[in-house]
Structure formats: C-alpha cells, structure tokens
Design a protein around this motif. Structure first.
Motif, mmCIF file in Angstrom:
data_model
loop_
_atom_site.group_PDB
_atom_site.id
_atom_site.type_symbol
_atom_site.label_atom_id
_atom_site.label_comp_id
_atom_site.label_asym_id
_atom_site.label_seq_id
_atom_site.Cartn_x
_atom_site.Cartn_y
_atom_site.Cartn_z
ATOM 1 N N ALA A 50 46.208 46.559 -77.353
ATOM 2 C CA ALA A 50 45.800 46.143 -76.008
ATOM 3 C C ALA A 50 46.747 46.711 -74.948
ATOM 4 C CB ALA A 50 45.774 44.618 -75.927
ATOM 5 N N LEU A 81 49.341 42.602 -65.442
ATOM 6 C CA LEU A 81 49.578 43.870 -64.745
ATOM 7 C C LEU A 81 49.139 43.846 -63.285
ATOM 8 C CD1 LEU A 81 48.399 46.344 -67.541
ATOM 9 C CD2 LEU A 81 50.749 45.933 -66.808
ATOM 10 N N THR A 110 44.634 53.179 -69.329
ATOM 11 C CA THR A 110 43.548 52.995 -68.361
ATOM 12 C C THR A 110 44.067 53.115 -66.927
ATOM 13 O OG1 THR A 110 42.305 51.575 -69.885
ATOM 14 C CG2 THR A 110 41.781 51.406 -67.531
ATOM 15 N N ALA A 166 45.585 49.279 -71.916
ATOM 16 C CA ALA A 166 45.757 48.912 -70.508
ATOM 17 C C ALA A 166 46.580 49.958 -69.754
ATOM 18 C CB ALA A 166 46.426 47.543 -70.413
ATOM 19 N N HIS A 188 50.947 40.779 -76.257
ATOM 20 C CA HIS A 188 49.498 41.025 -76.295
ATOM 21 C C HIS A 188 49.076 41.977 -77.398
ATOM 22 C CE1 HIS A 188 49.084 39.022 -72.381
ATOM 23 N NE2 HIS A 188 50.180 39.687 -72.004
ATOM 24 N N MET A 203 46.069 40.399 -70.468
ATOM 25 C CA MET A 203 46.754 41.660 -70.180
ATOM 26 C C MET A 203 46.525 42.098 -68.730
ATOM 27 S SD MET A 203 48.568 44.263 -71.207
ATOM 28 C CE MET A 203 48.540 44.258 -72.986
ATOM 29 N N THR A 204 45.251 41.961 -68.271
ATOM 30 C CA THR A 204 44.938 42.378 -66.900
ATOM 31 C C THR A 204 45.736 41.576 -65.895
ATOM 32 O OG1 THR A 204 42.697 42.999 -67.582
ATOM 33 C CG2 THR A 204 43.086 42.650 -65.223
#
Length: 522
Positions: A144, A5, A151, A148, A140, A1-2
């Motif tokens: 999750a 993005l 956040t 994300a 994902h 996921m990180t």
C-alpha cells in the motif's frame, strides 16, 4: 494511507508558497501569475513530496525536509541578490558542491553562523523524525505504501508537464523571469533551456594574413580580479593610488571603461567574452555559466587565432585548475599550458591568495624562456578575491592611501581598507609587467582589465554602488603617445576583437620598422 498523506501534502503546498514569499526581490503573488506557472509549482511540490516519501517513508519528515531545502535555496538567492544583483538560477545548484570544495569562496556570503546553524538544525531534524515518526510501511504495509507514493509521483507529472509546455517564454533577465514565473517556474525554465547545446558561431575575429613570426609581439593579457578604479566613486582617495596604471593608460593604444557581463562574481562570464569574442546573444542561456558548454565543445577563440599565428599560449591562474572546469576548458580554447596553484609556494601569498607580484614574476620567467617564439600569456589574478572580510591586511596600510583631507574610513568598512591595499599591489604588478615587456627584444602588448567590481555590501551602503564598469587599457612597448579616453564604455567582446587587431597592427609596425632599418643600412 490517503489520510496519512493528504494533510502533510496540503500543508506542504501552502508552506512552499510561504517560503517562496521570502524571496527578495519578491516574486509576483500567485494570483497575479499565469495558471501555467502555478501548475508548475503544484507539480514540482507534488513530485518532490512523492519522491521524498518514497525514500524516507515518513510524510511529515518529507514535508519538513523539502521546505528546509527550499529555504536554503531562498536564503542563497537572497544572499546572491544582495551581493551580485541576481537571484538564484538553476545553473547555481552546482555551487553547493563548490561550497564544499572551496568553502572560503562561498560560505561567508551565505553567512557562516547561518550555515553552521542550518547544518545542526538539519542533523537534529533528521534524528528526531527517524526516531519519533513511524514509517508508513510499518503501519500500512509495504504494498500500500509503494502504491500511494508512486501514485503521487505519477499524478504530479500531469500539472508539471502541462505547465511547462504553456509557461511564458523566458526573457533571460533572471530578476524579471523569477518575478513572473515564480521560483520553481524559473528554475525549471532555465534548467530545460540549458540542456540545449550551444550553437557554435562563426569566428568574430577579422581574418588577417599571418605576419612573420619574428615580428609578432609578446602579448600579456591580465584579468585583474575585482579590479576597478575607486577614486571617482569614493572621492577621498589619493590621486596617485594607481600611478603606474595611470602612466600606462597615458601612453596606451586604447583605454577607457569596460562594460562587463558580471557584477561582484561570475568571473567566467567576462572571461568568456574576452577569450572567445562571443556576446550574450550568441551564448543565449549559456551566458550564465558558459564553461558548461565550452568544456565539451570547441568554439572560435582569441587563443586559437593567436596559436594559428605561431604563439605559445599559456594560461596562468594561481588557484585550483579544476575550478569552473578550467582544466578542461582552457585546452579546448587553444592553450598549450595551464599553470595553476601548484606552481606557487606559501611565500607567494599576499593575504588569502597568491599575490599579484608573484604572478608578475612568473610572467617574467615565461618571457625569459629562450624558445624564440612569441608568447601569449593570459593571467587570471586572485589577490583581490573576496571575501575581503576574512582578510587580515592591516587597516593602517590603507590610511596612507586616503587623501590628506579625507576622513577615516567608517568602522564597518574594513573590506575597503583591505581592498585598497591589494589594489596597490595590482598597480605594482602592472609596473613590473611593463618593465619586463620593455626589456624583451621582441617587445610586447599589455592588456589589463577588471572582470567585475568587488563584493563590498557594507561599503556600498555608505558610499553607494559603483556603476559596475571596470577600467581597461591596451599598451604597447613600442609606444603610441597620449590617447584620449573613450567616452562610452567598450563591450568586453569588442575589447577581445581590439586585442586581435592590435596584434596584427603591431606585427605590421615591426615589419615596417625592420624594412626601414634595412633600407637605411643599405
């Protein structure tokens, strides 16, 4: 996921700086700005990216959509700077809605082709990303994805809040502030300042004993749209272009140049100064669109002072009453009646808008009403309003307004030709108002001024820009003889106070004349 993005976030941040670099006048380079302004830029981009990802569920779509919207703001700012000598402000966001409600007033300055092209490109982009970029929850999982996106939004608040607290103070010079703070920094700064309510000052009008109602003169106050005297600026126009206004000025109580707080548009800035007498310092951040505040709270006004003396107060504007929230502002200022576009027929139009002569006739009908009360009518004209390039006035009519030895207007100066034809009607309106006031037993005052110079960028490219001052005159049907023109421009708030004093002085003159007549009869 990180990983999904991080790359679009990084590229979007770079793209936001590149899009900002297209502003004209340009902002200071990022490396020459305070760190606080860069933190605001970083926080703004991150907050918008996180919010768009949360809504759209597609990071690349979020990136492209944000940059597209930023470029719309940049293009709008560049168009505004070119025509109005002022960049895009936070207060201007509402004009996007106004452009939908009143497209003729806005879209031609943005560019009709550009507006259509941007709309089609936006539609194609939306369809393309929805069809070809898979959503993050499908890849994902919903949990999750939500974690994300939220956040990113939460973390973006840290640099944004810290940067806003440490940004340099605004000067309220939009060009300077946008240059120093950057696009996002200036938008945030002006938006936060605009949340502060206007501090209502004391009345700027000198107190005066209420004169007898029988001696008060009628008062017609004309805010002539985009009116200025182009003869000294152009140099090739007939001397008698504004012959009736010249005759009024020769016999005026006061005349000269008016220093108005607007260039090319933003009529309500001049309008506020005249109707309330509040200067730029008193308005503060609200100087850019004072009617935001005036729609919600009463302030001292020329209208209220005249109403206190016994005047019937009427606002006459041949356009939608809701534009600029005038339908809410005018009653708060003290107007008894607001006559808008609904009072006119199609035959009253001259070009794109209701003509000045139709407005003069409407004023005449108000003066003829047998209510035996002094009348104050504030006239906001529309005939000269742009975009002049959409006007269909024949250029043949304008040739008669050029001096005999003047060359013809250049091919790309059709805006000036249309403007001159409408300007002649403004002159005729002034003559008609004069005759109407002279015919009333009560007599009256006529004050005429321009709210700003017209928008004619191609014309100014040929002949240079005028200085931005507009003419004003204050005339009485009782006469006062020849008055020299003031050598320095008068501020709009000073004209407001001069109108108030003229009403008191004229009432006293009428009272003195009435006493003299009775003494002679005795």
């Amino acid at each position: 996921m990180t990983r999904a993005l991080l790359l679009p976030w990084c590229l979007g941040l770079i793209g936001s700086f590149l899009a900002e670099a297209a502003l004209r006048p340009a902002t200071a380079p990022p490396w020459r700005r305070p760190a606080s302004t860069l933190a605001v830029h970083l926080g703004t981009w991150s907050l918008a990216f996180g919010a768009f990802v949360l809504i759209l569920q597609r990071p690349w779509f979020a990136l492209v959509l944000f940059l597209a919207l930023q470029l719309v703001v940049v293009q709008s700012s560049n168009a505004k700077s070119k025509t109005l000598r002022e960049p895009f402000l936070c207060q201007d966001f509402e004009y996007f809605l106004d452009a939908i409600r009143h497209p003729r007033l806005y879209i031609p300055f943005f560019g009709i082709g550009l507006a259509i092209g941007a709309s089609l490109a936006g539609l194609a982009t939306i369809i393309g990303f929805l069809a070809f970029e898979p959503s993050l929850p499908s890849r994902h999982g919903t949990g999750a994805f939500l974690a994300a996106a939220l956040t990113i939004i939460a973390l973006s608040a840290l640099p944004l809040i810290a940067g806003l607290r440490r940004q340099p103070a605004c000067s309220l010079d939009p060009v300077e502030d946008t240059h120093q703070l950057g696009l996002f920094g200036a938008l945030w700064a002006y938006g936060l300042l605009a949340r502060r309510p206007l501090t209502v000052p004391e009345s700027p009008y000198a107190p005066a004993p209420a004169p007898s109602g029988r001696h008060l003169p009628h008062l017609v106050l004309v805010q002539s749209e985009s009116f200025f005297d182009p003869r000294p600026w152009h140099g090739g126009l007939r001397d008698d272009l504004l012959s009736d206004l010249d005759a009024l000025a020769d016999q005026a109580l006061a005349r000269g140049r008016l220093h108005v707080p607007a260039w090319g548009a933003n009529t309500v800035r001049t309008e506020t100064a005249i109707l309330t007498g509040l200067d730029q310092q008193a308005l503060g951040i609200h100087r850019f669109n004072p009617y935001h505040q005036l729609a919600h709270r009463p302030v001292p006004s020329l209208v209220a002072e005249l109403k206190r003396l016994g005047y019937r107060t009427v606002c006459l504007h041949p356009y939608a009453a809701s534009f600029y929230q005038r339908d809410r502002v005018m009653p708060r200022l003290g107007f008894d009646d607001f006559i808008d576009i609904r009072a006119f027929e199609r035959d009253d139009y001259c070009g794109q808008y209701v003509g000045d002569l139709a407005l003069a006739d409407k004023v005449g009908s108000l003066l003829d009403e047998p209510d035996n009360k002094p009348l104050f009518v504030f006239v906001i004209t529309m005939e000269n309003h742009g975009p002049l390039q959409l006007d269909d006035r024949a250029e043949d009519e304008a040739r008669d307004l050029l001096a005999a030895d003047a060359p013809p207007l250049p091919d790309d100066c059709g805006e000036l030709a249309c403007y001159l034809v409408h300007l002649r009607n403004a002159d005729r309106m002034a003559a008609r108002l004069r005759r109407q006031l002279e015919a009333t037993p009560r007599g009256g005052l006529l004050c005429w001024y321009g709210d700003h110079v017209p928008i004619m960028p191609e014309v100014y490219r040929h002949y240079g820009e005028p200085d931005g001052d507009t003419p004003y005159l204050l005339w009485s049907s009782r006469g006062r003889g020849d008055r020299p023109q003031a050598s320095t421009p008068l501020e709009a708030v000073q004209l407001s106070q001069r109108i108030w004093q003229a009403v008191i002085d004229e009432a006293q003159r009428a009272h003195d004349g009435w006493n003299q007549d009775h003494r002679e009869q005795a």
